[in-house]
Scaffold this motif. Structure first.
Motif, PDB file in Angstrom:
ATOM      1  N   ASP A   1      54.272  31.184 -52.556  1.00  0.00           N
ATOM      2  CA  ASP A   1      54.370  32.647 -52.579  1.00  0.00           C
ATOM      3  C   ASP A   1      55.741  33.061 -52.076  1.00  0.00           C
ATOM      4  OD1 ASP A   1      51.787  32.821 -53.506  1.00  0.00           O
ATOM      5  OD2 ASP A   1      50.925  32.929 -51.489  1.00  0.00           O
TER       6      ASP A   1
ATOM      7  N   PRO B   1      58.735  34.857 -50.508  1.00  0.00           N
ATOM      8  CA  PRO B   1      58.981  35.926 -49.514  1.00  0.00           C
ATOM      9  C   PRO B   1      59.967  36.958 -50.068  1.00  0.00           C
ATOM     10  CG  PRO B   1      59.320  33.726 -48.577  1.00  0.00           C
ATOM     11  CD  PRO B   1      59.249  33.560 -50.067  1.00  0.00           C
ATOM     12  N   GLU B   2      59.948  38.149 -49.477  1.00  0.00           N
ATOM     13  CA  GLU B   2      60.901  39.180 -49.865  1.00  0.00           C
ATOM     14  C   GLU B   2      62.313  38.727 -49.513  1.00  0.00           C
ATOM     15  OE1 GLU B   2      60.361  41.898 -51.515  1.00  0.00           O
ATOM     16  OE2 GLU B   2      58.187  41.622 -51.605  1.00  0.00           O
ATOM     17  N   GLU B   3      63.247  39.098 -50.372  1.00  0.00           N
ATOM     18  CA  GLU B   3      64.627  38.670 -50.157  1.00  0.00           C
ATOM     19  C   GLU B   3      65.209  39.286 -48.888  1.00  0.00           C
ATOM     20  OE1 GLU B   3      68.397  37.644 -53.061  1.00  0.00           O
ATOM     21  OE2 GLU B   3      66.901  39.112 -53.688  1.00  0.00           O
ATOM     22  N   GLU B   4      64.716  40.474 -48.508  1.00  0.00           N
ATOM     23  CA  GLU B   4      65.224  41.142 -47.317  1.00  0.00           C
ATOM     24  C   GLU B   4      64.844  40.387 -46.043  1.00  0.00           C
ATOM     25  OE1 GLU B   4      63.519  42.520 -49.700  1.00  0.00           O
ATOM     26  OE2 GLU B   4      65.012  43.826 -50.671  1.00  0.00           O
ATOM     27  N   ASP B   5      63.841  39.536 -46.127  1.00  0.00           N
ATOM     28  CA  ASP B   5      63.381  38.808 -44.937  1.00  0.00           C
ATOM     29  C   ASP B   5      64.133  37.503 -44.709  1.00  0.00           C
ATOM     30  OD1 ASP B   5      61.534  40.825 -44.729  1.00  0.00           O
ATOM     31  OD2 ASP B   5      59.914  39.695 -45.714  1.00  0.00           O
TER      32      ASP B   5
ATOM     33  N   ILE C   1      64.862  30.120 -51.645  1.00  0.00           N
ATOM     34  CA  ILE C   1      64.319  31.466 -51.827  1.00  0.00           C
ATOM     35  C   ILE C   1      65.301  32.338 -52.602  1.00  0.00           C
ATOM     36  CG2 ILE C   1      63.623  33.569 -50.609  1.00  0.00           C
ATOM     37  CD1 ILE C   1      62.580  31.752 -48.350  1.00  0.00           C
TER      38      ILE C   1
ATOM     39  N   HIS D   1      64.693  33.942 -56.408  1.00  0.00           N
ATOM     40  CA  HIS D   1      64.811  35.360 -56.757  1.00  0.00           C
ATOM     41  C   HIS D   1      65.757  35.548 -57.942  1.00  0.00           C
ATOM     42  CE1 HIS D   1      62.463  37.667 -53.861  1.00  0.00           C
ATOM     43  NE2 HIS D   1      62.802  36.780 -52.923  1.00  0.00           N
TER      44      HIS D   1
ATOM     45  N   ASN E   1      63.844  34.587 -61.050  1.00  0.00           N
ATOM     46  CA  ASN E   1      62.925  35.645 -61.470  1.00  0.00           C
ATOM     47  C   ASN E   1      63.671  36.798 -62.135  1.00  0.00           C
ATOM     48  OD1 ASN E   1      60.849  34.148 -60.430  1.00  0.00           O
ATOM     49  ND2 ASN E   1      60.554  35.384 -58.589  1.00  0.00           N
ATOM     50  N   SER E   2      64.844  37.119 -61.615  1.00  0.00           N
ATOM     51  CA  SER E   2      65.648  38.201 -62.205  1.00  0.00           C
ATOM     52  C   SER E   2      66.112  37.840 -63.614  1.00  0.00           C
ATOM     53  CB  SER E   2      66.860  38.503 -61.324  1.00  0.00           C
ATOM     54  OG  SER E   2      66.469  38.950 -60.049  1.00  0.00           O
TER      55      SER E   2
END
Length: 520
Positions: free
Chosen positions: A78, A80-84, A98, A102, A105-106
């Motif tokens: 799963d 994690p958010e990129e901001e984290d 991570i 991302h 996915n983009s």
């Protein structure tokens, strides 16, 4: 005015520069994790206004992310958010995974957008790149597999791709034909069928009474390219994603079940009228044989018959197959077929198919005499207003029906006239039409038809009918133009018009004047 050499040099320089830039950034990303940010420059080309740049960048992204997946450099699980990323005590390796996940996915999102691009080459390249990602994710899943999971096929990515292929606004039939290559793989075909079924439920479910022509044409284009194994017990061997265990899509019976559910869902909703024709034309050859239980089509076929016209005719073919091959009880079949016989049958696009089907429907020698007589008489009555091309089919067709059913020969030998004909043309029930009490005076009338071929065909009824039936297959597609061409090319004998040489009638005007003056 010819373009200047300077502008050509600039164009060539521009072409070389974007290729050099993308290749350089691609190599840097793959060779050193420190250059991970270069991926932004590569993916930015996916949104370029120039088709060649988009295509080149698509191939570069395919190369980058396929290698990263195979290396195991993308984050698994799963996401994690990129901001984290800056929070917590994650290792540099994990942060890189991570970050690149991302970016992956983009790029997938941009490639899916390009499925709707104006240029077909861009669409095709994006499709092929996405299917490479499907293969890569299948071999190296990006999600942690639960113990209950018995396969690692990237269903979600394929489902999203199918969703974009089944556009509601754009005709995707050309790209779908390109996608057919991937449907030859057993696992892809199985999950595509499941994805299509769910997509139809979702899209058509919110528009139950509405017709969505573009979307439904795309669905039909995709469904009509899918063929499942002929044998239920056949084993699957051609996979995009190799599996170690035997799963559900390894067996032909599961493919047939998925195929059946997909089509039944599609046929459940209201369709455009031209879509009914497309489906009914291929139904008996491409759909029914690949279903586990073809009798489930009875609702669709009954609804299609109620539409009328050519659609009703085409639906009878499917009903006939269900009756004879699957023991379906449909007592009104011949009554409905009889009601379709009107003057329009000679002018519809499917005229040849109509006579071919009726010939099959009436081929059984066990049909009751009153039923066959009703069809013979109705065809005879319609022949009075039929064009010559149709009459050349109709007359031998009537003779063939009488050959199969000798009890109908009484129609030929019974003398009668239009005035005392007991046949009721308006009666919808063949049993109540009194056809067997009538005669074929209409055929006698056609013996004086203006077209010599028609008159000659009608004259055959005066002679004892041979046991062998006439072959009408070559006449089914006969057009008016072909009939005229045949007449023009026929050899003609020179016919003498005058036996005695002309004398007084063809004297010259000078001779006539001389006689006139001498009389004065």
């Amino acid at each position: 005015m010819a373009p200047s050499t300077d502008s050509n040099v600039k164009g060539e320089t521009s072409r070389v520069s974007y290729k050099k830039d993308i290749n350089t950034k691609t190599d840097r990303v793959l060779q050193n994790k420190k250059h991970a940010n270069d991926i932004f420059d590569v993916t930015e080309y996916l949104q370029s206004e120039k088709d060649k740049e988009v295509i080149f960048a698509t191939n570069a992204c395919s190369k980058i992310f396929c290698q990263l997946i195979y290396r195991g450099d993308l984050y698994v699980g799963d996401l994690p958010e990129e901001e984290d990323l800056m929070n917590g005590d994650r290792s540099a390796e994990e942060k890189y995974g991570i970050f690149m996940r991302h970016r992956y996915n983009s790029s997938v999102g941009l490639l899916l957008e390009n499925i709707g691009h104006n240029a077909f080459q861009v669409k095709e390249t994006s499709l092929c790149a996405l299917m490479k990602f499907v293969a890569a994710e299948g071999k190296h899943p990006l999600q942690n597999l639960d113990l209950s999971e018995h396969y690692n096929f990237p269903r979600e990515l394929l489902r999203t791709l199918v969703e974009h292929l089944l556009s509601e606004k754009e005709d995707m039939s050309l790209l779908i034909s390109r996608f057919q290559e991937f449907l030859e793989m057993d696992d892809v075909r199985y999950y595509v069928m499941s994805s299509v079924r769910d997509n139809i439920y979702r899209v058509m479910g919110r528009n139950k009474k509405a017709v969505i022509p573009v979307y439904q044409n795309n669905v039909f284009a995709l469904l009509s390219t899918i063929n499942v194994p002929s044998s239920e017990a056949s084993k699957m061997k051609n996979f995009l994603v190799k599996q170690e265990c035997k799963f559900v899509y390894y067996h032909g019976i599961e493919h047939k079940r998925a195929f059946e559910q997909m089509w039944l869902v599609f046929l459940k909703f209201k369709l455009p009228s031209n879509m009914y024709k497309k489906i009914l034309v291929i139904l008996h050859e491409s759909i029914m044989p690949q279903m586990s239980d073809p009798t489930l089509l009875i609702d669709f076929l009954s609804a299609a018959y109620d539409i009328g016209g050519a659609i009703s005719l085409l639906s009878l073919n499917g009903l006939f197959i269900l009756i004879h091959k699957h023991n379906l009880d449909y007592p009104d079949f011949y009554k409905k077929l009889y009601s379709l016989l009107d003057p329009s049958i000679f002018h519809v696009k499917y005229r040849a198919r109509f006579f071919h089907l009726v010939n099959i429907f009436l081929s059984s020698t066990h049909l009751p005499a009153y039923l066959v007589a009703a069809f013979v008489k109705r065809f005879a009555r319609l022949s009075l207003t039929a064009p010559p091309t149709s009459l050349l089919i109709l007359l031998p067709f009537i003779c063939n029906l009488i050959r199969r059913h000798p009890s109908c020969r009484v129609l030929i030998h019974r003398p009668s006239t239009p005035c005392d004909d007991p046949y009721v043309m308006e009666e919808e029930d063949p049993a109540q039409s009194h056809a067997l009490e009538s005669s074929l005076w209409e055929i006698k009338t056609l013996q004086k038809h203006y077209h010599p071929d028609v008159a000659k065909a009608a004259m055959k009824i005066n002679e004892p009918l041979a046991e062998q039936e006439d072959d009408i297959s070559e006449l089914l597609e006969l057009s008016t133009f072909e009939l005229m061409e045949r007449e023009l090319k026929a050899e003609r004998k020179t016919i003498p018009l005058e036996f005695d040489a002309a004398t007084e009638l063809l004297k010259s005007s000078r001779e006539v004047l001389g006689v006139h003056f001498s009389l004065e």
